[in-house]
Scaffold this motif. Structure first.
Motif, PDB file in Angstrom:
ATOM      1  N   ASN A  96      22.244  90.239  28.965  1.00 19.63           N
ATOM      2  CA  ASN A  96      20.870  90.433  28.509  1.00 19.63           C
ATOM      3  C   ASN A  96      20.629  89.711  27.183  1.00 19.63           C
ATOM      4  OD1 ASN A  96      22.729  92.610  27.684  1.00 19.63           O
ATOM      5  ND2 ASN A  96      20.994  93.345  26.475  1.00 19.63           N
ATOM      6  N   THR A 132      17.913  81.746  28.495  1.00 22.08           N
ATOM      7  CA  THR A 132      17.898  83.204  28.625  1.00 22.08           C
ATOM      8  C   THR A 132      18.078  83.608  30.087  1.00 22.08           C
ATOM      9  OG1 THR A 132      15.517  83.375  28.990  1.00 22.08           O
ATOM     10  CG2 THR A 132      16.275  83.351  26.684  1.00 22.08           C
ATOM     11  N   ASP A 189      16.109  85.578  31.682  1.00 20.37           N
ATOM     12  CA  ASP A 189      14.783  85.473  32.310  1.00 20.37           C
ATOM     13  C   ASP A 189      14.497  84.040  32.755  1.00 20.37           C
ATOM     14  OD1 ASP A 189      14.171  88.165  32.087  1.00 20.37           O
ATOM     15  OD2 ASP A 189      13.008  87.922  30.239  1.00 20.37           O
ATOM     16  N   GLU A 190      14.919  83.071  31.962  1.00 23.75           N
ATOM     17  CA  GLU A 190      14.728  81.667  32.357  1.00 23.75           C
ATOM     18  C   GLU A 190      15.578  81.323  33.575  1.00 23.75           C
ATOM     19  OE1 GLU A 190      13.578  79.756  28.004  1.00 23.75           O
ATOM     20  OE2 GLU A 190      15.692  79.955  28.539  1.00 23.75           O
ATOM     21  N   ALA A 245      16.456  83.470  35.859  1.00 31.05           N
ATOM     22  CA  ALA A 245      15.778  84.149  36.975  1.00 31.05           C
ATOM     23  C   ALA A 245      14.623  83.310  37.501  1.00 31.05           C
ATOM     24  CB  ALA A 245      15.282  85.524  36.540  1.00 31.05           C
TER      25      ALA A 245
END
Length: 146
Positions: free
Chosen positions: A14, A28, A30-31, A33
């Motif tokens: 995370n 990251t 999120d990137e 993902a």
């Protein structure tokens, strides 16, 4: 079998983008993902991306992938890779293929990282390509290699 690929991430992931960028890069989770969702769509695959700092949660999610008839699991177990016999047993207990994923190459790092309990049961290992390790693993699923 569904067209869903579980992407399971373990402890401290995370913090990607902040944590030791010289080892793990600046991308990251999120990137990653977003990148995988785009690539998955191109291959008709849905991505179910998750992260936890708890070993038992990863075990539960591996069982869930089997119960939900997922196409495959991409698993970056992070530090649990080198310590978790529970994850080894969970991977061995399910029929869903698991691809071990690492941003760095553990074999070039500290000696304790050279042992991979996850790798002992995984169908394939992709390591050392930064965020692209996930893409390479997803391509193996999309191409039918795994």
């Amino acid at each position: 079998m569904t067209d869903t690929v579980y992407v399971l991430n373990g402890p401290n992931l995370n913090l990607l983008g902040l944590r030791e960028p010289e080892i793990y890069g600046n991308t990251t989770l999120d990137e990653i993902a977003g990148m995988l969702e785009d690539e998955g769509r191109e291959h008709g695959l849905a991505i179910d991306m998750r992260q936890t700092n708890h070993e038992g949660m990863l075990v539960d999610w591996l069982h869930e992938a089997q119960a939900e008839n997922a196409r495959a699991v991409l698993l970056n177990a992070a530090a649990f890779t080198h310590t978790s016999i529970a994850l080894l047993d969970a991977i061995k207990a399910i029929k869903t293929p698991v691809i071990e994923v690492h941003l760095s190459d553990p074999k070039t790092r500290e000696a304790f990282r050279h042992i991979s309990y996850v790798g002992m049961a995984a169908a394939k290992t992709v390591e050392g390509h930064g965020a692209q390790s996930y893409s390479i693993a997803l391509q193996a699923v999309a191409s039918g290699e795994v």
